[in-house]
Design a protein around this motif. Structure first.
Motif, PDB file in Angstrom:
ATOM      1  N   SER A 121       0.902  -1.339  -0.210  1.00 12.13           N
ATOM      2  CA  SER A 121       0.006  -0.328   0.023  1.00 12.13           C
ATOM      3  C   SER A 121       0.797   0.821  -0.423  1.00 12.13           C
ATOM      4  O   SER A 121       0.817   2.422  -0.581  1.00 12.13           O
ATOM      5  CB  SER A 121      -0.936   0.022   1.120  1.00 12.13           C
ATOM      6  OG  SER A 121      -0.267  -0.063   2.583  1.00 12.13           O
ATOM      7  N   HIS A 122       2.146   1.442   0.860  1.00  2.70           N
ATOM      8  CA  HIS A 122       2.512   2.558   1.128  1.00  2.70           C
ATOM      9  C   HIS A 122       3.402   2.112  -0.632  1.00  2.70           C
ATOM     10  O   HIS A 122       3.689   4.279  -0.616  1.00  2.70           O
ATOM     11  CB  HIS A 122       4.025   2.430   1.616  1.00  2.70           C
ATOM     12  CG  HIS A 122       5.229   1.166   1.422  1.00  2.70           C
ATOM     13  ND1 HIS A 122       4.396  -0.269   1.148  1.00  2.70           N
ATOM     14  CD2 HIS A 122       6.004   0.744   0.633  1.00  2.70           C
ATOM     15  CE1 HIS A 122       5.363  -1.064   0.741  1.00  2.70           C
ATOM     16  NE2 HIS A 122       6.831  -0.415   0.712  1.00  2.70           N
ATOM     17  N   LEU A 123       3.545   2.528  -1.722  1.00  2.00           N
ATOM     18  CA  LEU A 123       4.302   2.152  -2.839  1.00  2.00           C
ATOM     19  C   LEU A 123       2.774   2.812  -3.833  1.00  2.00           C
ATOM     20  O   LEU A 123       2.812   3.674  -4.139  1.00  2.00           O
ATOM     21  CB  LEU A 123       4.556   0.600  -3.428  1.00  2.00           C
ATOM     22  CG  LEU A 123       5.434   0.074  -3.276  1.00  2.00           C
ATOM     23  CD1 LEU A 123       5.913  -1.585  -4.147  1.00  2.00           C
ATOM     24  CD2 LEU A 123       6.881   0.884  -3.108  1.00  2.00           C
ATOM     25  N   GLY A 124       2.027   2.505  -3.674  1.00  2.00           N
ATOM     26  CA  GLY A 124       0.756   3.061  -4.179  1.00  2.00           C
ATOM     27  C   GLY A 124       0.162   4.420  -3.831  1.00  2.00           C
ATOM     28  O   GLY A 124      -0.045   5.520  -4.736  1.00  2.00           O
ATOM     29  N   VAL A 125       0.430   4.780  -2.084  1.00  2.00           N
ATOM     30  CA  VAL A 125       0.324   5.904  -1.548  1.00  2.00           C
ATOM     31  C   VAL A 125       1.640   6.900  -2.456  1.00  2.00           C
ATOM     32  O   VAL A 125       1.827   8.010  -2.935  1.00  2.00           O
ATOM     33  CB  VAL A 125       0.691   6.190   0.017  1.00  2.00           C
ATOM     34  CG1 VAL A 125       0.474   7.705   0.497  1.00  2.00           C
ATOM     35  CG2 VAL A 125      -0.705   5.217   0.268  1.00  2.00           C
ATOM     36  N   ALA A 126       2.755   6.882  -2.208  1.00  7.30           N
ATOM     37  CA  ALA A 126       4.000   7.296  -2.403  1.00  7.30           C
ATOM     38  C   ALA A 126       3.858   7.438  -4.192  1.00  7.30           C
ATOM     39  O   ALA A 126       4.177   9.133  -4.259  1.00  7.30           O
ATOM     40  CB  ALA A 126       4.984   6.653  -2.219  1.00  7.30           C
ATOM     41  N   GLN A 127       3.384   6.786  -4.945  1.00  6.11           N
ATOM     42  CA  GLN A 127       2.899   6.773  -6.441  1.00  6.11           C
ATOM     43  C   GLN A 127       2.080   8.386  -6.819  1.00  6.11           C
ATOM     44  O   GLN A 127       3.128   8.438  -7.724  1.00  6.11           O
ATOM     45  CB  GLN A 127       2.889   5.836  -7.018  1.00  6.11           C
ATOM     46  CG  GLN A 127       2.721   5.688  -8.391  1.00  6.11           C
ATOM     47  CD  GLN A 127       4.169   6.167  -9.164  1.00  6.11           C
ATOM     48  OE1 GLN A 127       4.869   5.672  -9.520  1.00  6.11           O
ATOM     49  NE2 GLN A 127       3.867   7.586  -9.775  1.00  6.11           N
ATOM     50  N   SER A 128       1.551   7.937  -5.907  1.00  9.32           N
ATOM     51  CA  SER A 128       0.003   8.949  -6.032  1.00  9.32           C
ATOM     52  C   SER A 128       0.615  10.589  -5.699  1.00  9.32           C
ATOM     53  O   SER A 128       0.173  11.289  -6.584  1.00  9.32           O
ATOM     54  CB  SER A 128      -1.082   8.788  -4.568  1.00  9.32           C
ATOM     55  OG  SER A 128      -2.209   8.130  -5.122  1.00  9.32           O
ATOM     56  N   HIS A 129       1.347  10.821  -4.538  1.00  2.00           N
ATOM     57  CA  HIS A 129       2.309  12.014  -4.119  1.00  2.00           C
ATOM     58  C   HIS A 129       2.779  12.244  -5.011  1.00  2.00           C
ATOM     59  O   HIS A 129       3.652  13.958  -5.736  1.00  2.00           O
ATOM     60  CB  HIS A 129       2.423  11.453  -2.765  1.00  2.00           C
ATOM     61  CG  HIS A 129       2.024  12.296  -1.683  1.00  2.00           C
ATOM     62  ND1 HIS A 129       1.221  12.811  -1.397  1.00  2.00           N
ATOM     63  CD2 HIS A 129       1.588  10.702  -1.226  1.00  2.00           C
ATOM     64  CE1 HIS A 129       0.263  12.565  -0.819  1.00  2.00           C
ATOM     65  NE2 HIS A 129       0.221  11.165  -0.052  1.00  2.00           N
ATOM     66  N   VAL A 130       3.935  11.820  -6.056  1.00  2.00           N
ATOM     67  CA  VAL A 130       4.522  11.948  -7.235  1.00  2.00           C
ATOM     68  C   VAL A 130       3.868  12.450  -8.620  1.00  2.00           C
ATOM     69  O   VAL A 130       4.256  13.402  -9.253  1.00  2.00           O
ATOM     70  CB  VAL A 130       5.392  10.342  -7.757  1.00  2.00           C
ATOM     71  CG1 VAL A 130       6.570  10.180  -8.542  1.00  2.00           C
ATOM     72  CG2 VAL A 130       6.664   9.769  -5.886  1.00  2.00           C
ATOM     73  N   ASP A 131       2.916  11.393  -8.585  1.00  2.00           N
ATOM     74  CA  ASP A 131       2.155  12.109  -9.791  1.00  2.00           C
ATOM     75  C   ASP A 131       1.796  13.472  -9.403  1.00  2.00           C
ATOM     76  O   ASP A 131       1.065  13.848  -9.931  1.00  2.00           O
ATOM     77  CB  ASP A 131       0.930  11.106  -9.789  1.00  2.00           C
ATOM     78  CG  ASP A 131       1.667   9.659 -10.501  1.00  2.00           C
ATOM     79  OD1 ASP A 131       2.461   9.488 -11.286  1.00  2.00           O
ATOM     80  OD2 ASP A 131       1.184   8.702 -10.465  1.00  2.00           O
ATOM     81  N   SER A 132       1.101  13.629  -8.258  1.00  2.00           N
ATOM     82  CA  SER A 132       0.966  15.356  -7.784  1.00  2.00           C
ATOM     83  C   SER A 132       1.683  16.122  -8.455  1.00  2.00           C
ATOM     84  O   SER A 132       1.427  16.817  -8.725  1.00  2.00           O
ATOM     85  CB  SER A 132       0.075  15.140  -6.665  1.00  2.00           C
ATOM     86  OG  SER A 132      -0.151  16.776  -6.782  1.00  2.00           O
ATOM     87  N   ALA A 133       2.625  15.940  -8.214  1.00  2.00           N
ATOM     88  CA  ALA A 133       4.154  16.597  -8.094  1.00  2.00           C
ATOM     89  C   ALA A 133       4.681  16.830  -9.306  1.00  2.00           C
ATOM     90  O   ALA A 133       4.584  17.922  -9.969  1.00  2.00           O
ATOM     91  CB  ALA A 133       5.181  16.101  -7.208  1.00  2.00           C
ATOM     92  N   LEU A 134       4.104  15.730 -10.897  1.00  2.00           N
ATOM     93  CA  LEU A 134       4.539  15.883 -11.774  1.00  2.00           C
ATOM     94  C   LEU A 134       3.422  16.708 -12.746  1.00  2.00           C
ATOM     95  O   LEU A 134       4.166  17.582 -13.316  1.00  2.00           O
ATOM     96  CB  LEU A 134       4.399  14.389 -12.534  1.00  2.00           C
ATOM     97  CG  LEU A 134       5.666  13.201 -12.099  1.00  2.00           C
ATOM     98  CD1 LEU A 134       5.019  11.882 -12.684  1.00  2.00           C
ATOM     99  CD2 LEU A 134       6.838  14.037 -13.151  1.00  2.00           C
ATOM    100  N   ASN A 135       2.400  16.641 -11.737  1.00  2.00           N
ATOM    101  CA  ASN A 135       0.772  17.596 -12.456  1.00  2.00           C
ATOM    102  C   ASN A 135       1.214  19.199 -12.381  1.00  2.00           C
ATOM    103  O   ASN A 135       0.740  19.598 -13.040  1.00  2.00           O
ATOM    104  CB  ASN A 135      -0.071  17.511 -11.783  1.00  2.00           C
ATOM    105  CG  ASN A 135      -0.753  15.264 -12.192  1.00  2.00           C
ATOM    106  OD1 ASN A 135      -0.351  14.998 -13.273  1.00  2.00           O
ATOM    107  ND2 ASN A 135      -1.602  14.637 -11.324  1.00  2.00           N
ATOM    108  N   LEU A 136       1.637  19.392 -11.147  1.00  2.00           N
ATOM    109  CA  LEU A 136       2.088  20.355 -10.471  1.00  2.00           C
ATOM    110  C   LEU A 136       3.229  20.977 -11.614  1.00  2.00           C
ATOM    111  O   LEU A 136       3.576  22.359 -11.465  1.00  2.00           O
ATOM    112  CB  LEU A 136       2.699  20.631  -9.218  1.00  2.00           C
ATOM    113  CG  LEU A 136       1.209  20.230  -7.649  1.00  2.00           C
ATOM    114  CD1 LEU A 136       1.461  20.453  -6.409  1.00  2.00           C
ATOM    115  CD2 LEU A 136       0.147  21.668  -8.340  1.00  2.00           C
ATOM    116  N   MET A 137       4.160  20.640 -11.651  1.00  2.00           N
ATOM    117  CA  MET A 137       5.379  20.803 -12.620  1.00  2.00           C
ATOM    118  C   MET A 137       5.141  20.937 -13.775  1.00  2.00           C
ATOM    119  O   MET A 137       5.848  22.149 -14.571  1.00  2.00           O
ATOM    120  CB  MET A 137       6.177  19.638 -13.075  1.00  2.00           C
ATOM    121  CG  MET A 137       7.717  19.908 -10.979  1.00  2.00           C
ATOM    122  SD  MET A 137       8.185  17.365 -11.366  1.00  2.00           S
ATOM    123  CE  MET A 137       9.490  18.823 -12.858  1.00  2.00           C
TER     124      MET A 137
END
Length: 400
Positions: A121-137
């Motif tokens: 589950s920690h992998l999915g949560v971390a991937q969600s935050h990385v995707d959010s950072a990419l969208n902000l970029m």
């Protein structure tokens, strides 16, 4: 006055150096991932903790490497955005939020940050935050930077949206316009790309969660069937004569009592054996032998099915869960099939005349669990294809 200024600057530098000095808890990370891996395998780390982390270790390290790659890229994008009058007013806010998302992702990936029995589950949560950072970029990137990111964004959009989807068509039009010479990207087009890419990533996470839910359901059902098979073996071993698996064939006007682990002849042999004689001929290991034959046949069926199931990079072992489901199913279908034969449900096959025939039919019925589990196999493969998008699903449908 100058001396005071110099002294104050030295004091700030000393405090900053002290704050940046690694603590005892950060030492393993600063010494490298190999030291952290060795620490988790040491006696101080519980066995269950290291084992549950080793499975998705590659995905975790891949996310950490991706975060380390994005941090300097984010800093460079922020500096360029601050020099652009059109993006200067939002650059600081978006960059700060993107850094916060990356920091949260790193914190989630720490070994002690996720709950017990939630192995990935920690992998999915971390991937969600990385995707959010990419969208902000996307809001920080210049038109030239977005041109460089277009192939990746279009691939992601094409995988998750159908060919005639309006969002996919609009994204393609924006890409064609950006590829023209001296073209710029408007605020509305930038917002559309950011929103569409974010939606595509959310669709991927949604399908990934469906795969996780599917695996958990399959494992729960498999364990329930395993308990049922074990209970059947224990009960029939304790009360072996309650529901016999014996047959009473007639040969040359003589009757015989044939059981999975032995046979006997009633007295007198010319008369059909009574219920008491059949019950007395049973053995404690009758059901156990039949169940073992069913499990062996089901294991062969599971091995044959794996060749049609594609592997996956997801941290959820769909093929293993599907193969595990077949084993208790085979242990149950083998005795149930023989009981149907003994009850005359299958015409012409109600009187097996040797123990070998009974065991052979147990193997056949154990393999026949494939008639039920093949639908579960198809559903599992469909979910794996959905994670990879519409193109992967279409290719799998064309080449099953």
């Amino acid at each position: 006055m100058a001396d005071k200024t110099v002294d104050a600057a030295k004091a700030r530098a000393a405090r900053q150096k002290k704050e940046e000095r690694p603590s005892a808890e950060d030492t393993p990370i600063l010494r490298g991932r190999a030291a952290l891996f060795a620490r988790r395998l040491s006696k101080k780390t519980p066995v269950w903790a290291s084992r549950r982390e080793m499975g998705p270790w590659e995905q975790k390290e891949g996310l950490l490497a991706r975060i380390a790659e994005l941090e300097p890229i984010l800093g460079a994008a922020e500096r360029r955005a601050l020099r652009d009058p059109d993006r200067r007013d939002v650059a600081t806010q978006y960059a700060a939020q993107a850094r916060s998302e990356l920091d949260i992702a790193k914190a989630v990936l720490e070994h002690h940050s996720h709950a017990l029995m939630r192995r990935a589950s920690h992998l999915g949560v971390a991937q969600s935050h990385v995707d959010s950072a990419l969208n902000l970029m996307i809001w920080l990137c210049s038109a030239d930077d977005i041109k460089a990111l277009l192939p990746q964004m279009l691939r992601l959009i094409d995988d998750q949206f159908a060919t005639g989807d309006p969002q996919r068509i609009r994204a393609t039009e924006i890409a064609h316009a950006l590829r023209e010479k001296n073209s710029t990207i408007s605020t509305s087009d930038r917002a559309f790309l950011a929103g569409t890419v974010s939606l595509a990533r959310r669709l991927i996470r949604k399908e990934t969660l469906r795969v996780r839910s599917f695996v958990r359901i399959v494992l729960v059902v498999a364990w329930a069937l395993l308990v049922a098979a074990a209970a059947l073996a224990v009960l029939t071993f304790r009360w072996s004569d309650e529901v016999p698996l014996c047959f009473t064939p007639e040969n040359m006007r003589e009757y015989h009592i044939i059981c999975p682990t032995g046979s006997t002849t009633p007295v007198p042999p010319t008369e059909p054996p009574t219920t008491a004689e059949v019950r007395s001929a049973t053995q404690r290991a009758d059901y156990l032998v039949v169940q073992i034959g069913g499990v062996l046949a089901a294991s062969v069926a599971a091995a044959a099915t794996l060749r049609r199931i594609r592997g996956t990079s997801l941290p959820y072992n769909v093929p293993v869960a599907l193969a595990f489901l077949k084993l208790p199913m085979g242990a149950l279908t083998a005795p149930l099939g023989l009981l149907l034969m003994r009850g005359g449900f299958i015409p012409g096959l109600s009187a097996l005349d040797s123990s070998a025939q009974i065991i052979a039919w147990a193997i056949v019925f154990g393999y026949s669990q494939q008639l039920f589990t093949r639908f579960v196999d198809a559903q599992g493969q469909a979910l794996l294809n959905a994670v990879h998008g519409h193109q992967a699903a279409a290719q799998q449908a064309a080449h099953p």
